[in-house]
Design a protein around this motif. Structure first.
Motif, PDB file in Angstrom:
ATOM      1  N   ALA A  79      -3.152  -1.496   5.741  1.00 55.32           N
ATOM      2  CA  ALA A  79      -3.620  -0.351   4.956  1.00 55.32           C
ATOM      3  C   ALA A  79      -4.916   0.215   5.538  1.00 55.32           C
ATOM      4  O   ALA A  79      -5.110   1.432   5.589  1.00 55.32           O
ATOM      5  CB  ALA A  79      -3.828  -0.767   3.500  1.00 55.32           C
ATOM      6  N   LYS A  83      -5.572   3.986   7.214  1.00 53.51           N
ATOM      7  CA  LYS A  83      -6.679   4.848   6.812  1.00 53.51           C
ATOM      8  C   LYS A  83      -7.482   5.324   8.024  1.00 53.51           C
ATOM      9  O   LYS A  83      -7.998   6.446   8.043  1.00 53.51           O
ATOM     10  CB  LYS A  83      -7.611   4.105   5.853  1.00 53.51           C
ATOM     11  N   LEU A 246      -9.272   2.645  -0.861  1.00 54.79           N
ATOM     12  CA  LEU A 246      -8.135   1.841  -1.320  1.00 54.79           C
ATOM     13  C   LEU A 246      -8.387   1.288  -2.722  1.00 54.79           C
ATOM     14  O   LEU A 246      -7.462   1.192  -3.535  1.00 54.79           O
ATOM     15  CB  LEU A 246      -7.872   0.688  -0.343  1.00 54.79           C
ATOM     16  N   LYS A 251      -4.802   1.278  -4.829  1.00 51.25           N
ATOM     17  CA  LYS A 251      -3.895   0.685  -3.844  1.00 51.25           C
ATOM     18  C   LYS A 251      -4.235  -0.784  -3.584  1.00 51.25           C
ATOM     19  O   LYS A 251      -3.329  -1.621  -3.431  1.00 51.25           O
ATOM     20  CB  LYS A 251      -3.974   1.475  -2.534  1.00 51.25           C
ATOM     21  N   LEU A 252      -5.523  -1.128  -3.536  1.00 53.43           N
ATOM     22  CA  LEU A 252      -5.923  -2.506  -3.261  1.00 53.43           C
ATOM     23  C   LEU A 252      -5.444  -3.437  -4.377  1.00 53.43           C
ATOM     24  O   LEU A 252      -4.904  -4.515  -4.109  1.00 53.43           O
ATOM     25  CB  LEU A 252      -7.443  -2.587  -3.107  1.00 53.43           C
TER      26      LEU A 252
END
Length: 272
Positions: A79, A83, A246, A251-252
């Motif tokens: 991820a 980014k 994130l 998302k994290l």
């Protein structure tokens, strides 16, 4: 004729200046690459790629499936790379050698559940934490160890190169070190050692998988972060910005729930 000559000379000068400006703006170096729209340059092993190290022996954070590493650490690394506009490249390594590998330039970063501590900070820099956990005492169900006070002089097995080595030294000199936390817990369940100190998520995962072991108390809170070589400040800054995005987007936490089953991305307010 004279007027035509002046026009031609002016046109040639304009084209020459434009060409020079284009060359200067596109200049790059062999050991760095640009990030996303920010245009920052990072010192990378391979242009356009983010080589990240993990152990592949720390389920559910990193483990092997079909010849590839998967798990929470791996998902976070991928991820971050996305980014930054980079291709994520896995590098499997023994946990004890990963920090040295980042320091020496063998890997761009490590996303391997490294706990931030003073010893490691002398070797590498760390990002903001991407999850929080803590060391827990594990024993067999028939053990007479009920708390940290009962660890005095006991045989405590830990993962080689982990922060748990120093924690175990507070209680005993008998500290067998093995290649991974999972190996230590499996050995404990088979009747070896008196106890194991390891991450609470790893221990709970082992219990859920059927290992006959029990938790006998948590010893503190730890912060796990991405390791980056000293001097690569632009990459560290970009990673922190990526982690912040994130986290803010959810998302994290989503990745944590997917791989761990719970959200471990917020710092706990107290130790239970």
């Amino acid at each position: 004729m004279k007027k035509l000559t002046i026009i031609l000379i002016f046109t040639l000068l304009t084209l020459l200046l434009a060409a020079c400006g284009s060359d200067e703006g596109s200049e790059t170096t062999g050991d760095s690459t640009s990030g996303d729209a920010s245009g920052e340059e990072f010192k990378l092993i391979e242009e356009g790629k983010l080589n990240f190290a993990a152990s592949g022996e720390f389920k559910p954070f990193s483990y092997m499936k079909d010849g590839e590493m998967i798990g929470y650490d791996i998902a976070v690394a991928e991820a971050i790379a996305e980014k930054l506009g980079l291709e994520a490249v896995q590098q499997k390594a023994k946990f004890a050698a990963i920090v040295t590998g980042v320091k020496s330039g063998r890997y761009d970063i490590a996303v391997a559940s490294h706990t931030i501590n003073e010893k490691r900070l002398k070797e590498v820099n760390f990002s903001d934490p991407y999850y929080y956990s803590g060391p827990v005492i594990y024993t067999r169900p028939d053990s007479d160890i009920e708390s940290a006070a009962d660890l005095e002089g006991k045989e405590i097995s830990v993962s080689r190169g982990s922060t748990y080595v120093d924690i175990a030294k507070k209680y005993t000199d008998d500290i067998p070190q093995v290649d991974s936390d999972v190996v230590a817990l499996q050995s404990l369940a088979k009747g070896h050692h008196d106890a194991v100190i390891t991450d609470k998520i790893t221990g709970q995962t082992a219990i859920d998988s059927g290992l006959k072991i029990e938790s006998r108390g948590q010893l503190g809170v730890s912060k796990q972060a991405v390791a980056v070589a000293k001097g690569n400040d632009k990459l560290l800054k970009a990673i922190n910005e990526a982690l912040q995005e994130l986290k803010e987007s959810g998302k994290l936490a989503e990745l944590s729930k997917e791989w761990i089953g719970v959200d471990i991305t917020d710092e706990p307010k107290e130790v239970k």
